[in-house]
Motif scaffolding. Structure first.
Motif, PDB file in Angstrom:
ATOM      1  N   SER A   1       0.810  -1.213   0.000  1.00 48.98           N
ATOM      2  CA  SER A   1       0.000   0.000   0.000  1.00 48.98           C
ATOM      3  C   SER A   1       0.846   1.267   0.000  1.00 48.98           C
ATOM      4  O   SER A   1       0.401   2.320  -0.478  1.00 48.98           O
ATOM      5  N   VAL A   2       2.071   1.196   0.499  1.00 49.39           N
ATOM      6  CA  VAL A   2       2.911   2.383   0.536  1.00 49.39           C
ATOM      7  C   VAL A   2       3.341   2.818  -0.865  1.00 49.39           C
ATOM      8  O   VAL A   2       3.709   3.973  -1.081  1.00 49.39           O
ATOM      9  N   SER A   3       3.274   1.923  -1.831  1.00 48.72           N
ATOM     10  CA  SER A   3       3.693   2.257  -3.191  1.00 48.72           C
ATOM     11  C   SER A   3       2.859   3.384  -3.777  1.00 48.72           C
ATOM     12  O   SER A   3       3.314   4.086  -4.690  1.00 48.72           O
ATOM     13  N   THR A   4       1.653   3.598  -3.272  1.00 49.38           N
ATOM     14  CA  THR A   4       0.800   4.665  -3.798  1.00 49.38           C
ATOM     15  C   THR A   4       1.278   6.049  -3.365  1.00 49.38           C
ATOM     16  O   THR A   4       0.770   7.057  -3.862  1.00 49.38           O
ATOM     17  N   TRP A   5       2.254   6.113  -2.468  1.00 51.60           N
ATOM     18  CA  TRP A   5       2.773   7.406  -2.022  1.00 51.60           C
ATOM     19  C   TRP A   5       3.748   8.032  -3.018  1.00 51.60           C
ATOM     20  O   TRP A   5       4.025   9.215  -2.951  1.00 51.60           O
ATOM     21  N   PHE A   6       4.292   7.233  -3.938  1.00 47.14           N
ATOM     22  CA  PHE A   6       5.377   7.685  -4.796  1.00 47.14           C
ATOM     23  C   PHE A   6       5.120   7.308  -6.256  1.00 47.14           C
ATOM     24  O   PHE A   6       4.467   6.314  -6.541  1.00 47.14           O
TER      25      PHE A   6
ATOM     26  N   LYS B   1      -1.533  11.409  -3.363  1.00 48.18           N
ATOM     27  CA  LYS B   1      -2.134  10.932  -2.117  1.00 48.18           C
ATOM     28  C   LYS B   1      -1.534  11.655  -0.913  1.00 48.18           C
ATOM     29  O   LYS B   1      -2.210  11.877   0.091  1.00 48.18           O
ATOM     30  N   LEU B   2      -0.264  12.046  -1.041  1.00 46.81           N
ATOM     31  CA  LEU B   2       0.388  12.801   0.025  1.00 46.81           C
ATOM     32  C   LEU B   2       0.229  14.303  -0.157  1.00 46.81           C
ATOM     33  O   LEU B   2      -0.081  15.025   0.789  1.00 46.81           O
ATOM     34  N   THR B   3       0.470  14.780  -1.368  1.00 47.64           N
ATOM     35  CA  THR B   3       0.582  16.222  -1.580  1.00 47.64           C
ATOM     36  C   THR B   3      -0.756  16.934  -1.733  1.00 47.64           C
ATOM     37  O   THR B   3      -0.827  18.149  -1.539  1.00 47.64           O
ATOM     38  N   GLU B   4      -1.823  16.215  -2.087  1.00 49.13           N
ATOM     39  CA  GLU B   4      -3.097  16.878  -2.351  1.00 49.13           C
ATOM     40  C   GLU B   4      -4.164  16.569  -1.303  1.00 49.13           C
ATOM     41  O   GLU B   4      -5.341  16.888  -1.499  1.00 49.13           O
ATOM     42  N   ASN B   5      -3.767  15.954  -0.209  1.00 50.74           N
ATOM     43  CA  ASN B   5      -4.720  15.686   0.856  1.00 50.74           C
ATOM     44  C   ASN B   5      -4.873  16.940   1.713  1.00 50.74           C
ATOM     45  O   ASN B   5      -3.911  17.389   2.339  1.00 50.74           O
ATOM     46  N   PRO B   6      -6.067  17.544   1.750  1.00 50.56           N
ATOM     47  CA  PRO B   6      -6.232  18.819   2.465  1.00 50.56           C
ATOM     48  C   PRO B   6      -6.084  18.715   3.976  1.00 50.56           C
ATOM     49  O   PRO B   6      -5.906  19.726   4.650  1.00 50.56           O
ATOM     50  N   THR B   7      -6.130  17.500   4.517  1.00 54.01           N
ATOM     51  CA  THR B   7      -6.024  17.347   5.965  1.00 54.01           C
ATOM     52  C   THR B   7      -4.612  16.977   6.422  1.00 54.01           C
ATOM     53  O   THR B   7      -4.391  16.772   7.611  1.00 54.01           O
TER      54      THR B   7
ATOM     55  N   ILE C   1       3.494   9.238  12.558  1.00 53.96           N
ATOM     56  CA  ILE C   1       2.466   8.717  11.667  1.00 53.96           C
ATOM     57  C   ILE C   1       1.075   8.976  12.229  1.00 53.96           C
ATOM     58  O   ILE C   1       0.128   9.223  11.472  1.00 53.96           O
ATOM     59  N   ASN C   2       0.932   8.962  13.560  1.00 55.81           N
ATOM     60  CA  ASN C   2      -0.398   9.158  14.130  1.00 55.81           C
ATOM     61  C   ASN C   2      -0.922  10.583  13.985  1.00 55.81           C
ATOM     62  O   ASN C   2      -2.059  10.874  14.353  1.00 55.81           O
ATOM     63  N   GLU C   3      -0.107  11.478  13.421  1.00 54.85           N
ATOM     64  CA  GLU C   3      -0.571  12.829  13.123  1.00 54.85           C
ATOM     65  C   GLU C   3      -0.985  12.992  11.668  1.00 54.85           C
ATOM     66  O   GLU C   3      -1.443  14.069  11.264  1.00 54.85           O
ATOM     67  N   LEU C   4      -0.824  11.934  10.870  1.00 56.17           N
ATOM     68  CA  LEU C   4      -1.227  11.965   9.470  1.00 56.17           C
ATOM     69  C   LEU C   4      -2.717  11.676   9.345  1.00 56.17           C
ATOM     70  O   LEU C   4      -3.342  11.139  10.259  1.00 56.17           O
ATOM     71  N   PRO C   5      -3.323  12.011   8.202  1.00 55.81           N
ATOM     72  CA  PRO C   5      -4.727  11.660   7.977  1.00 55.81           C
ATOM     73  C   PRO C   5      -4.935  10.154   8.106  1.00 55.81           C
ATOM     74  O   PRO C   5      -4.027   9.362   7.797  1.00 55.81           O
TER      75      PRO C   5
ATOM     76  N   GLU D   1      -6.380   7.865   6.402  1.00 55.01           N
ATOM     77  CA  GLU D   1      -6.162   7.018   5.222  1.00 55.01           C
ATOM     78  C   GLU D   1      -4.678   6.783   4.968  1.00 55.01           C
ATOM     79  O   GLU D   1      -4.290   5.750   4.398  1.00 55.01           O
ATOM     80  N   LEU D   2      -3.813   7.717   5.376  1.00 55.38           N
ATOM     81  CA  LEU D   2      -2.371   7.515   5.240  1.00 55.38           C
ATOM     82  C   LEU D   2      -1.835   6.626   6.356  1.00 55.38           C
ATOM     83  O   LEU D   2      -0.924   5.831   6.141  1.00 55.38           O
ATOM     84  N   GLN D   3      -2.410   6.752   7.530  1.00 60.18           N
ATOM     85  CA  GLN D   3      -1.995   5.880   8.625  1.00 60.18           C
ATOM     86  C   GLN D   3      -2.250   4.414   8.299  1.00 60.18           C
ATOM     87  O   GLN D   3      -1.457   3.540   8.666  1.00 60.18           O
ATOM     88  N   LEU D   4      -3.332   4.140   7.574  1.00 60.76           N
ATOM     89  CA  LEU D   4      -3.655   2.753   7.218  1.00 60.76           C
ATOM     90  C   LEU D   4      -2.579   2.142   6.313  1.00 60.76           C
ATOM     91  O   LEU D   4      -2.362   0.932   6.327  1.00 60.76           O
ATOM     92  N   ASP D   5      -1.924   2.984   5.521  1.00 62.50           N
ATOM     93  CA  ASP D   5      -0.858   2.487   4.646  1.00 62.50           C
ATOM     94  C   ASP D   5       0.376   2.059   5.434  1.00 62.50           C
ATOM     95  O   ASP D   5       1.232   1.347   4.915  1.00 62.50           O
ATOM     96  N   LEU D   6       0.481   2.524   6.664  1.00 62.77           N
ATOM     97  CA  LEU D   6       1.683   2.265   7.452  1.00 62.77           C
ATOM     98  C   LEU D   6       1.335   1.668   8.809  1.00 62.77           C
ATOM     99  O   LEU D   6       1.856   2.069   9.846  1.00 62.77           O
TER     100      LEU D   6
END
Length: 326
Positions: free
Chosen positions: A54-59, A72-78, A162-166, A168-173
């Protein structure tokens, strides 16, 4: 075959003397074996090709072929602002930074020197918070620079929880499966992502809990020593420079000036301890660092490309009837 092709070619090594290589296994190791033969033994271990898909979607790769951050990282408003570090090592860094700032403002003309150059060989460390888009823009700028000397380097999102990320990103990690041994509960105390423009570097230090370190993009080399010998190296440096730094805090004193140089030479120089252990990790590779083991981390490449890692600080709870393993 490594997923999504993010492996980058290694650069020349800054050290020349051979050191001991940390033992490695493939990703077939199971949770019970990891707990019983690695964690309990408190010996470092490399696990090859273990990255969560799932982390592959970050790059992804841009039109220049460089690896960049995905939407997924750069355009997430939260996505919150990130904790950045920047290390200035010389006049070349001043030029690259000035050119990048001009480029951000729409001026495509590259300068030959900054407006206010600093002392050429003086290292300066700074910390600030900014959106993740700053790193993304820096990578976009670097991709357009054919000469690596013109790239903006050492801009580093260091230790972003990581627990400060949105969510949906936490689920990737989520914590790796190896830390979820069914018979032995595990507490994850903290976890961080590390995203930076090479070269990246963390000086000699130790962690209060075991560390499961995973490489995502690029390559990093880590050098390790057990608590006693590693502590001796740290104290020898402190005594030599007349300092009293905290070995568990990534503070200014270890990131610039005489302490940075002395710690680097003590661990990575030609007179590094003969018993130091080393591992080089590429994308998908992990390293278990036992509690209290001293370590230093640096990227293999130094030409302004993206380097990304993540780690979990954890500890297994001791199962009943296991008191002999304290």
């Amino acid at each position: 075959m490594r997923a999504y092709g993010l492996t980058q070619a290694p650069a020349s090594r800054s050290h020349v003397r051979s050191v001991s290589t940390i033992r490695s296994v493939d990703n077939s190791i199971d949770e019970a074996t990891f707990y019983g033969q690695v964690y309990v033994a408190q010996e470092p271990l490399v696990i090859r090709d273990y990255l969560r898909p799932s982390v592959s979607t970050w790059f992804h790769r841009n039109e220049h072929g460089a690896i960049i951050l995905g939407s997924k990282l750069t355009e997430n408003p939260t996505t919150p602002e990130m904790p950045y570090e920047y290390v200035r090592t010389g006049i070349e860094d001043d030029v690259a930074r000035a050119n990048f700032m001009s480029w951000l403002q729409g001026d495509k003309t590259l300068n030959s020197a900054p407006d206010s150059p600093g002392k050429e060989n003086q290292t300066r460390f700074s910390q600030f918070t900014a959106p993740i888009g700053l790193l993304s823009k820096a990578m976009e700028f670097n991709a357009q620079q054919k000469d690596s000397k013109m790239r903006y380097k050492r801009l580093y999102i260091a230790q972003m929880p990581i627990n400060e990320l949105p969510p949906e990103l936490q689920l990737d990690l989520e914590a790796p499966k190896l830390l979820r041994c069914p018979a032995t509960p595990c507490d994850v105390y903290n976890t961080s992502i590390w995203l930076g423009l090479e070269p990246t570097y963390t000086p000699w230090h130790r962690d209060p809990n075991p560390n499961f370190f995973m490489q995502l993009v690029g390559q990093k080399t880590l050098r390790l020593l057990p608590p006693g010998p590693g502590g001796n190296v740290f104290m020898q440096v402190q005594n030599a420079i007349g300092s009293a730094s905290n070995s568990r805090i990534r503070g200014t004193e270890m990131m610039e000036g005489p302490e940075r140089a002395a710690l680097h030479d003590a661990v990575w120089g030609v007179d590094a301890p003969k018993d130091v252990q080393e591992a080089t990790l590429g994308p998908h590779d992990c390293l278990f660092i036992p509690k209290g083991w001293w370590h230093s981390v640096k990227s293999v490449r130094e030409d302004g490309h993206l380097n990304a890692s993540v780690n979990w600080w954890f500890r297994f709870r001791q199962p009943r009837g296991d008191s002999a393993r304290k």
